[in-house]
Scaffold this motif. Structure first.
Motif, PDB file in Angstrom:
ATOM      1  N   GLU A 215       0.828  -1.207   0.000  1.00 40.38           N
ATOM      2  CA  GLU A 215       0.000   0.000   0.000  1.00 40.38           C
ATOM      3  C   GLU A 215       0.864   1.260   0.000  1.00 40.38           C
ATOM      4  O   GLU A 215       0.535   2.250  -0.661  1.00 40.38           O
ATOM      5  N   ARG A 216       1.952   1.231   0.757  1.00 38.03           N
ATOM      6  CA  ARG A 216       2.851   2.391   0.789  1.00 38.03           C
ATOM      7  C   ARG A 216       3.421   2.670  -0.597  1.00 38.03           C
ATOM      8  O   ARG A 216       3.440   3.812  -1.070  1.00 38.03           O
ATOM      9  N   LEU A 217       3.887   1.612  -1.280  1.00 37.33           N
ATOM     10  CA  LEU A 217       4.453   1.788  -2.619  1.00 37.33           C
ATOM     11  C   LEU A 217       3.395   2.317  -3.588  1.00 37.33           C
ATOM     12  O   LEU A 217       3.670   3.235  -4.381  1.00 37.33           O
ATOM     13  N   CYS A 218       2.207   1.745  -3.544  1.00 35.33           N
ATOM     14  CA  CYS A 218       1.131   2.210  -4.437  1.00 35.33           C
ATOM     15  C   CYS A 218       0.855   3.692  -4.218  1.00 35.33           C
ATOM     16  O   CYS A 218       0.674   4.459  -5.178  1.00 35.33           O
ATOM     17  N   THR A 219       0.833   4.111  -2.956  1.00 36.31           N
ATOM     18  CA  THR A 219       0.552   5.511  -2.633  1.00 36.31           C
ATOM     19  C   THR A 219       1.633   6.431  -3.182  1.00 36.31           C
ATOM     20  O   THR A 219       1.347   7.481  -3.779  1.00 36.31           O
ATOM     21  N   VAL A 220       2.890   6.044  -2.998  1.00 34.27           N
ATOM     22  CA  VAL A 220       4.009   6.885  -3.465  1.00 34.27           C
ATOM     23  C   VAL A 220       3.995   6.993  -4.984  1.00 34.27           C
ATOM     24  O   VAL A 220       4.115   8.097  -5.550  1.00 34.27           O
ATOM     25  N   LEU A 221       3.840   5.864  -5.671  1.00 31.78           N
ATOM     26  CA  LEU A 221       3.856   5.897  -7.138  1.00 31.78           C
ATOM     27  C   LEU A 221       2.673   6.687  -7.689  1.00 31.78           C
ATOM     28  O   LEU A 221       2.810   7.430  -8.671  1.00 31.78           O
ATOM     29  N   ARG A 222       1.521   6.534  -7.056  1.00 35.49           N
ATOM     30  CA  ARG A 222       0.340   7.267  -7.510  1.00 35.49           C
ATOM     31  C   ARG A 222       0.516   8.767  -7.277  1.00 35.49           C
ATOM     32  O   ARG A 222       0.181   9.593  -8.132  1.00 35.49           O
TER      33      ARG A 222
END
Length: 657
Positions: A215-222
């Protein structure tokens, strides 16, 4: 001399006996930082004046430079006096014994071969180089500062990456988790770091932390790129979660490092070298940072940065497609060095699709040559020849002489790998003629070296040495240090083939010394390996073991996966001859991992048979060392592909792959 401390990471500071002292201006401190980082040579006063005072007249700029130097010489009671070596034309910084400089200790530690070195490097990197300092009126210095920050950031990330790998190899999961967390803080949007983190969390059995990391990675990339994780990362997350559910893993105790993975927590502060830039040059900023990572062998970091640049370029119009293709080829080159063949081929396919829509024959030809090389390494000779011939025809159609020469080198490489030396020689001779026609000295040296390598493989070492000898002065004239070292290595190999044991040893030692002096670490590892084989032949197993351990450490450090597995097999054999069965097995197990990473399935099968077999008798190991073949490889230089080969007991298996 007054004890002096110079800190260049973070905002930067100069301290004498623990108290801060300041030069008379910010530019004087910038001058000191530049001279320290570039301490390997003297600098013209005119260059320094242009670097920091370009907006002034020549007389004013030189006066400002003299003032800055005087300030540095007299600061802290003259503590820097002996370090600043000057004359009327040049200035040079020579580090003194009484000065502690974090940058110089960092550079030494980051190039070291041990976990202790990498730990020191990671601890010294407390923030970007001259963090927060700006020099808006000094365009040239600002460009240098941006490049230097990117290079140092890449070195710090590489040291942490090494520590993560070392901890994972030892199954020290708490240490791996801690190092990976620091690496993620340096580069929150890195998918490769996130994948490492998920693998580690799988090992400690924490499915909740795996989901939080996803979830952290998805948030950063988004947030930063309006993008989602790649299919590779998505598939890994799914596989890890399935594995954890299947085995019903639950953590028996809380893991101390899990807290930062909370999905609602903001990303940790990130160094300015990796903060996503804004404005029209944002993709180019990532590309520059990736090239800096390439320059310090941090290929995994470079691939992440190239991917971010590709995200941005793909959202642009047709004007970005040419650049998109060139960045795909840069990424492909990094994947090749890491031996990640499947991803490499996928990247080439993507580049072909872009190049095919450009209506640019030269770009399409360049991609086809990369495809030919990738096919050749995986034993797909027919499609490799087809791609190389297509590229050569395109270069001929547009009258691109250097392109034709490059196409001939690649075609020759495919024939050489396919055990067709007559065709390989024909291509090398045609390439040599073309280089001479267009006055390309560096390319001529490369073609001469390739001719030598083919002749040496044909059992004609004397003829090979003649070609090598012709290449050496041309490498020197074109300042091609890597080519010079490689050709000296070829001379050593030819002398060994002629049974000139003493001459070969001297030449290998010279190649080692030259590679160390020039920082050519790939050839440094090859020379160490060759010298180790010489020691084995003379039953000097202790010396051979030390040399092989150094070669393996360098291969690991630079990510030279193509050679690393083979070097580990040799290391395993030496341990076996010394009666060290546990160490021998461990080296084979690590070799198996690297062969799997490079899709070298023939070597995988051979290594598995060794691990599963009786694996014991000294005469069997000695026979393995005696049955040595040569792995045909290459060194990528700016002027094209240069052929080389290295020894391995698995040569026959690898050739079949």
């Amino acid at each position: 001399m007054t004890d002096l401390v110079l800190r260049l990471f973070g905002p930067g500071a100069l301290l004498a006996t623990g108290r801060p002292v300041r030069p008379h201006s910010a530019k004087a401190f910038a001058l000191l930082a530049f001279l320290v980082f570039e301490a390997d040579r003297a600098h013209a006063r005119s260059r320094l004046a242009d670097l920091l005072w370009a907006g002034s007249t020549d007389a004013t700029a030189r006066h400002s430079l003299r003032q800055a130097l005087h300030s540095l010489r007299t600061i802290a009671g003259g503590a820097l006096q002996d370090c600043l070596v000057t004359d009327e034309a040049q200035v040079r910084f020579v580090p003194g014994a009484g000065i502690d400089i974090d940058l110089l200790r960092f550079l030494q530690a980051s190039s070291g071969p041990t976990p202790a070195d990498w730990t020191e490097a990671a601890s010294l990197y407390t923030g970007p180089f001259l963090q927060g300092r700006t020099y808006d009126d000094c365009e040239a210095f600002t460009e240098w500062l941006d490049a230097t920050r990117a290079r140092l950031h890449a070195l710090a990330a590489k040291s942490l990456d090494r520590l993560v790998t070392d901890a994972m190899i030892r199954s020290d999961w708490p240490s791996a988790l801690g190092h990976a967390g620091r690496l993620r803080d340096l580069d929150p949007a890195s998918e490769s770091v996130s994948r490492r983190m998920m693998r580690i969390l799988e090992a400690v059995g924490d499915p909740w932390a795996v989901d939080a990391e996803w979830e952290r990675l998805c948030t950063v990339l988004r947030s930063e790129f309006q993008a989602s994780p790649s299919p590779q990362t998505r598939d890994l997350h799914r596989a890890v979660r399935q594995a954890l559910r299947a085995e019903s893993f639950r953590p028996t105790a809380p893991v101390a490092s899990v807290a930062p993975f909370e999905p609602d927590a903001p990303p940790a502060p990130v160094a300015s070298a990796t903060t996503p830039p804004r404005g029209p040059g944002e993709a180019e900023s990532f590309i520059r940072a990736a090239r800096a990572a390439d320059g310090v062998y941090a290929y995994g970091n470079a691939i992440d940065l190239y991917d971010r640049a590709l995200h941005l370029l793909e959202s642009g119009g047709s004007a970005s497609r040419q650049r998109l293709c060139s960045v795909l080829l840069l990424k492909e080159a990094a994947l090749e060095r890491l031996g990640r063949r499947t991803e490499q081929q996928a990247t080439i396919d993507r580049a072909l699709a872009v190049a095919g829509a450009l209506d640019d024959p030269g770009t399409l030809a360049a991609v086809l040559l990369r495809q030919a090389g990738a096919f050749a390494y995986t034993g797909r000779i027919a499609p490799a020849l087809e791609s190389a011939h297509r590229a050569l025809d395109l270069y001929r159609a547009i009258g691109d002489g250097p392109g034709q020469a490059e196409g001939l080198r690649e075609l020759g490489f495919v024939f050489w790998r396919a055990e067709d030396p007559a065709a390989a020689l024909r291509c090398a001779r045609e390439a040599l003629d073309l280089h001479r026609q267009i006055g390309d000295v560096a390319g001529e040296a490369t073609a001469l070296h390739n001719l030598a390598e083919i002749h040496r493989g044909l059992g004609s070492p004397a003829q090979a040495r003649d070609w090598y000898d012709r290449a050496i002065p041309l490498h020197w004239a074109s300042r091609n240090r890597a080519g010079e070292v490689l050709t000296l290595f070829g001379i050593a190999t030819a002398l060994r083939q002629e049974d000139d044991d003493d001459g070969a040893t001297r030449a290998f030692e010279a190649a080692l010394a030259m590679s160390e002096r020039y920082g050519e670490r790939t050839m440094q590892a090859r020379a160490l390996h060759a010298l180790a084989m010489h020691r084995i032949e003379h039953d000097r197993l202790d010396a051979a073991l030390g040399l092989l351990e150094r070669a393996v450490a360098i291969d690991r450090a630079i990510g030279y996966a193509h050679a690393l597995g083979h070097d580990l097999v040799d290391l395993s054999d030496v341990h076996a001859l010394r009666g060290e069965r546990t160490q021998s097995t461990a080296a084979l197990q690590e070799a198996l991992v690297w062969f799997l990473c490079t899709d070298d399935m023939a070597s995988v099968d051979t290594t598995r048979r060794r691990l599963e077999g009786p694996g014991g008798a000294d005469d069997e190991v000695a026979a393995s060392l005696a049955r040595r073949g040569r792995i045909k490889s290459h060194l990528p230089l700016a002027e094209g592909k240069v052929y080389c080969a290295f020894e391995s007991p698995l040569a026959q298996a690898s050739r079949a792959s």
